[in-house]
Every structure is written in structure tokens, then in C-alpha cells.
Scaffold this active site. Sequence first.
Site, mmCIF file in Angstrom:
data_model
loop_
_atom_site.group_PDB
_atom_site.id
_atom_site.type_symbol
_atom_site.label_atom_id
_atom_site.label_comp_id
_atom_site.label_asym_id
_atom_site.label_seq_id
_atom_site.Cartn_x
_atom_site.Cartn_y
_atom_site.Cartn_z
ATOM 1 N N GLU A 1 5.393 -26.269 27.896
ATOM 2 C CA GLU A 1 6.474 -25.650 27.909
ATOM 3 C C GLU A 1 7.652 -26.631 28.539
ATOM 4 O O GLU A 1 7.296 -27.096 29.257
ATOM 5 C CB GLU A 1 6.407 -24.169 28.636
ATOM 6 C CG GLU A 1 7.606 -23.308 28.366
ATOM 7 C CD GLU A 1 8.226 -23.099 27.228
ATOM 8 O OE1 GLU A 1 8.552 -24.174 26.177
ATOM 9 O OE2 GLU A 1 8.424 -21.657 26.433
ATOM 10 N N HIS B 1 1.086 -18.436 23.375
ATOM 11 C CA HIS B 1 -0.106 -17.922 24.341
ATOM 12 C C HIS B 1 0.404 -16.234 24.436
ATOM 13 O O HIS B 1 1.371 -15.911 23.938
ATOM 14 C CB HIS B 1 0.169 -18.525 25.659
ATOM 15 C CG HIS B 1 1.555 -18.088 26.282
ATOM 16 N ND1 HIS B 1 1.829 -17.143 26.877
ATOM 17 C CD2 HIS B 1 2.727 -19.107 26.440
ATOM 18 C CE1 HIS B 1 3.251 -17.265 27.310
ATOM 19 N NE2 HIS B 1 3.585 -18.361 27.000
#
Length: 209
Positions: free
Chosen positions: A85, A12
Site C-alpha cells: 500500500e 484485503h
Amino acid sequence: MSASTTLLLARHGQTIWHAENRYAGVSDIGLTDEGRAQAEALGRWAGVHRPDAIWTSPLSRAIATADPACRALGVSPHREPGLRECDFGVVEGRTLAEFAAEVPHAAEAFRADPVAYPFPDAENPAAAAARGTQALRRIAAAHPGERVLVVAHNTLLRLTLCTLLSIPLGEYRRVFPRLRNAAITELRLDKDGSAALLSLNVPCEQDRS
């Protein structure tokens, strides 16, 4: 049929915490202006390279990073919970230096082997690696012979790459020091389970005119 799938892995865009080298983990932190610019660059890249599908982590920073690419292709992203994550426990929102100043022996053990000595209350890195590997294999199985953009996270992707490439997990910080924001790492997954790393950290900006 032995068609392989090409996964175009992208971390990201930048967030405030990442700009300060803070662990974001499962905390839902938004993109900075720089992170949004990186997402737009990824969108331009997608418009040129035309992946067949887009998958993202469920965290908003990954979804926002994938959005310009989705708009460029006119597609909706698929969400994969297994791509979230790692949970970094007590270090969420903190830097490694801050943690080391408070608990130096634990920080030193983490630096020596981050899998054997993860942060207190953190997700087991081996479990995270298995989760991420299973997620990428599910995505590959859904897109035989295709090219798929996958937007996820720095540590999760590094652990997963180690698993797929038969690299000891405890070496992930040394072998893959960092995945650059919105850069492309190209991975080929075959139906027989084998994997090949075709490129690492290729910047999207090289396609800008």
C-alpha cells in the site's frame, strides 16, 4: 502470441483501522473477525473459480486474506513488493476527519486533488501508481493466457487502475470511491500494454450456497 492475462484484483479483508476509516498504509495491521470472514469467502470463491496463481502484497493483511484461497487451490502465494500500500505519511493511523480538524487547508487541498496535494510526508501518489502498474505488468508477463488472483490494497489498486485505463490520477477517489474488502475487480492486460476493466467490486458472497 498475443495471449492476454486476466487479473482478479482483490482488496484485503477488513482491519480494525479500516473499520474505523483510518489510513493503514504501510503500517502492518491485522484483520478483524469480519476481515477473516471476508478472507474465507474469497477462499470459497477461489475454490469455485480456480485462478491459475495467487500473488499478494508483502503486508500481513493481504497475505492473511489470500491464505484461504491458497489452501483451497493447494498453492503457495507469490509475493510482490510493488503491491504494498501507499505510505500515507502523517495520516497513517488517523482518519481524514481528524487530519482536517488539525490542518483544514491541507485536507481541503487533498480532497480537491489527492495527487497534486498528498498528505505531508506521504509517498508520491504518481510514484505509487507507477510502482503498482509495473507490478501488475510483471505478474501478467509471468502468466500469459492465465487468470491470476492478486490481493493488494485500496489506494494502490485505484491509482494503478487509473494508470492502466488512462484516467487522470487526480480523479482516483472520484472514479473509484472504494474497492470493497475481498470483492473481485477483473482486469484484462494484453501483451501490447492495453488494459480493459471487465468488472468492478463483484462480491464473493454471491457464490455462497
